[in-house]
Design a protein around this motif. Structure first.
Motif, PDB file in Angstrom:
ATOM      1  N   THR A  67       0.830  -1.212   0.000  1.00  0.00           N
ATOM      2  CA  THR A  67       0.000   0.000   0.000  1.00  0.00           C
ATOM      3  C   THR A  67       0.862   1.260   0.000  1.00  0.00           C
ATOM      4  O   THR A  67       0.517   2.246  -0.660  1.00  0.00           O
ATOM      5  CB  THR A  67      -0.943   0.027   1.216  1.00  0.00           C
ATOM      6  OG1 THR A  67      -0.193  -0.223   2.418  1.00  0.00           O
ATOM      7  CG2 THR A  67      -2.037  -1.007   1.095  1.00  0.00           C
ATOM      8  N   SER A  82      -7.159   4.874  -5.859  1.00  0.00           N
ATOM      9  CA  SER A  82      -8.397   4.183  -5.507  1.00  0.00           C
ATOM     10  C   SER A  82      -8.913   4.676  -4.160  1.00  0.00           C
ATOM     11  O   SER A  82      -8.244   5.435  -3.446  1.00  0.00           O
ATOM     12  CB  SER A  82      -8.156   2.673  -5.448  1.00  0.00           C
ATOM     13  OG  SER A  82      -7.246   2.371  -4.394  1.00  0.00           O
ATOM     14  N   THR A  83     -10.115   4.208  -3.806  1.00  0.00           N
ATOM     15  CA  THR A  83     -10.707   4.589  -2.524  1.00  0.00           C
ATOM     16  C   THR A  83      -9.828   4.125  -1.361  1.00  0.00           C
ATOM     17  O   THR A  83      -9.626   4.863  -0.392  1.00  0.00           O
ATOM     18  CB  THR A  83     -12.118   3.971  -2.375  1.00  0.00           C
ATOM     19  OG1 THR A  83     -12.901   4.326  -3.507  1.00  0.00           O
ATOM     20  CG2 THR A  83     -12.801   4.469  -1.101  1.00  0.00           C
ATOM     21  N   GLU A  84      -9.303   2.899  -1.475  1.00  0.00           N
ATOM     22  CA  GLU A  84      -8.448   2.357  -0.411  1.00  0.00           C
ATOM     23  C   GLU A  84      -7.163   3.174  -0.271  1.00  0.00           C
ATOM     24  O   GLU A  84      -6.747   3.513   0.837  1.00  0.00           O
ATOM     25  CB  GLU A  84      -8.097   0.898  -0.703  1.00  0.00           C
ATOM     26  CG  GLU A  84      -7.259   0.258   0.402  1.00  0.00           C
ATOM     27  CD  GLU A  84      -6.691  -1.097   0.017  1.00  0.00           C
ATOM     28  OE1 GLU A  84      -5.857  -1.627   0.775  1.00  0.00           O
ATOM     29  OE2 GLU A  84      -7.067  -1.619  -1.050  1.00  0.00           O
ATOM     30  N   GLU A  87      -7.818   6.474   1.361  1.00  0.00           N
ATOM     31  CA  GLU A  87      -7.978   6.314   2.808  1.00  0.00           C
ATOM     32  C   GLU A  87      -6.616   6.175   3.490  1.00  0.00           C
ATOM     33  O   GLU A  87      -6.375   6.752   4.559  1.00  0.00           O
ATOM     34  CB  GLU A  87      -8.849   5.077   3.089  1.00  0.00           C
ATOM     35  CG  GLU A  87      -9.246   4.887   4.544  1.00  0.00           C
ATOM     36  CD  GLU A  87      -8.315   3.937   5.285  1.00  0.00           C
ATOM     37  OE1 GLU A  87      -8.166   4.096   6.521  1.00  0.00           O
ATOM     38  OE2 GLU A  87      -7.729   3.056   4.641  1.00  0.00           O
ATOM     39  N   VAL A  88      -5.710   5.435   2.851  1.00  0.00           N
ATOM     40  CA  VAL A  88      -4.358   5.271   3.403  1.00  0.00           C
ATOM     41  C   VAL A  88      -3.624   6.610   3.425  1.00  0.00           C
ATOM     42  O   VAL A  88      -3.000   6.978   4.424  1.00  0.00           O
ATOM     43  CB  VAL A  88      -3.553   4.230   2.582  1.00  0.00           C
ATOM     44  CG1 VAL A  88      -2.087   4.211   3.032  1.00  0.00           C
ATOM     45  CG2 VAL A  88      -4.157   2.840   2.746  1.00  0.00           C
ATOM     46  N   SER A 100      -6.766  -0.470   6.480  1.00  0.00           N
ATOM     47  CA  SER A 100      -6.314  -1.699   5.813  1.00  0.00           C
ATOM     48  C   SER A 100      -5.156  -2.348   6.570  1.00  0.00           C
ATOM     49  O   SER A 100      -4.935  -3.561   6.457  1.00  0.00           O
ATOM     50  CB  SER A 100      -5.885  -1.389   4.371  1.00  0.00           C
ATOM     51  OG  SER A 100      -4.872  -0.397   4.344  1.00  0.00           O
ATOM     52  N   SER A 103      -6.756  -3.936  10.049  1.00  0.00           N
ATOM     53  CA  SER A 103      -7.465  -5.209   9.869  1.00  0.00           C
ATOM     54  C   SER A 103      -6.505  -6.395   9.884  1.00  0.00           C
ATOM     55  O   SER A 103      -6.911  -7.523  10.173  1.00  0.00           O
ATOM     56  CB  SER A 103      -8.248  -5.193   8.557  1.00  0.00           C
ATOM     57  OG  SER A 103      -7.366  -5.084   7.445  1.00  0.00           O
TER      58      SER A 103
END
Length: 292
Positions: A67, A82-84, A87-88, A100, A103
């Motif tokens: 990531t 991307s959305t992920e 967020e990161v 991410s 989790s």
């Protein structure tokens, strides 16, 4: 594009943060090497614990590295944000641990900078075990799944004497010296350290719980020898506090697929000169990690 007022743009800060974490991030362990050095054998359950810990940390390290590399590429426009990844990048900018990563990680309340330092210490603890063999003392806070480690200590003793593990209980023997002064591991059981006490402190001279000093929320706890004993008699609850131990300060968790809590570890027996109710009203508990 957002300027933070200090000369650096938001994207630059995120890129620098990602680069700094990547530079310090250790490489995942090669599981084939770990399995050769510490094979699953009947006599040593802690080899299995080490393998499982390496696998859990590897999953986290792989996700972090991928990531972070992708975030840096997305900031340069080489791949789609991307959305992920968004967020990161937001989490990196706000000094928070990305969802991410959480989790795949152990419970923690620390902000990103302290969380990263904690991760490096945990990886160093595992690496020291890999390089130099089973240590004399264990930093219990460094385990992903400390319940398996505690079970392994009992299992080794049960297999050594060829007795049922359900007849064995751990005896909690507090040590009067620092963990760094302990150079030899005990014949049976394990010595653990790295716990913190809330609501009280440990008086080494009197070997009992004592009132916290002013402005002391948390105090380090002494190393404990967890010694397995067969058919151990029940402790005297008039002089022994059955103290809950948690991974983090929230004192709550959910039941995981293993049947264990995601936060509660086990109950420690702590000697006390006054009745345990005194400390129960103060909410005394042990923790493996703080929020700072």
């Amino acid at each position: 594009r957002v300027s933070t007022g200090g000369g650096l743009r938001r994207e630059d800060i995120i890129d620098q943060t990602a680069e700094g974490i990547l530079e310090k991030l250790p490489n995942p362990w090669l599981m084939l090497d770990i399995q050769k050095m510490y094979p699953v054998v009947y006599e040593e359950s802690q080899n299995t614990v080490l393998q499982q810990e390496c696998m859990r940390y590897n999953k986290l390290l792989v996700v972090m590295k991928q990531t972070l590399l992708d975030v840096r590429k997305a900031l340069k426009g080489l791949i789609v944000m991307s959305t992920e990844l968004d967020e990161v990048s937001n989490s990196l900018f706000n000094n928070q641990v990305p969802g991410s990563w959480e989790s795949k990680a152990y419970p923690s309340l620390k902000p990103l900078v302290l969380w990263q330092e904690d991760l490096l210490k945990r990886c160093a603890f595992i690496q020291n075990w890999v390089d130099h063999g089973i240590p004399a003392t264990f930093w219990i806070s460094g385990f992903f799944f400390p319940q398996a480690f505690l079970t392994g200590a009992s299992q080794n003793y049960a297999r050594k004497l060829k007795i049922g593990i359900d007849t064995i209980q751990l005896d909690f023997r507090n040590q009067s010296i620092d963990h760094s002064e302990i150079t030899e591991k005990p014949e049976d059981g394990v010595i653990v350290w790295g716990l913190f006490l809330e609501g009280a402190r440990w008086d080494v001279e009197q070997s009992t719980l004592a009132e916290s000093r002013p402005k002391e929320l948390f105090t380090p706890y002494v190393p404990i020898w967890l010694c397995p004993v067969q058919n151990r008699p029940a402790p005297d609850l008039n002089v022994m506090l059955m103290c809950p131990c948690y991974k983090v300060l929230t004192r709550k968790g959910t039941l995981s697929t293993t049947g264990h809590s995601t936060n509660f570890v086990t109950t420690f027996e702590v000697p006390t000169a006054v009745r345990p109710e005194h400390w129960i009203k103060r909410g005394v508990a042990l923790f493996l990690a703080l929020a700072y």
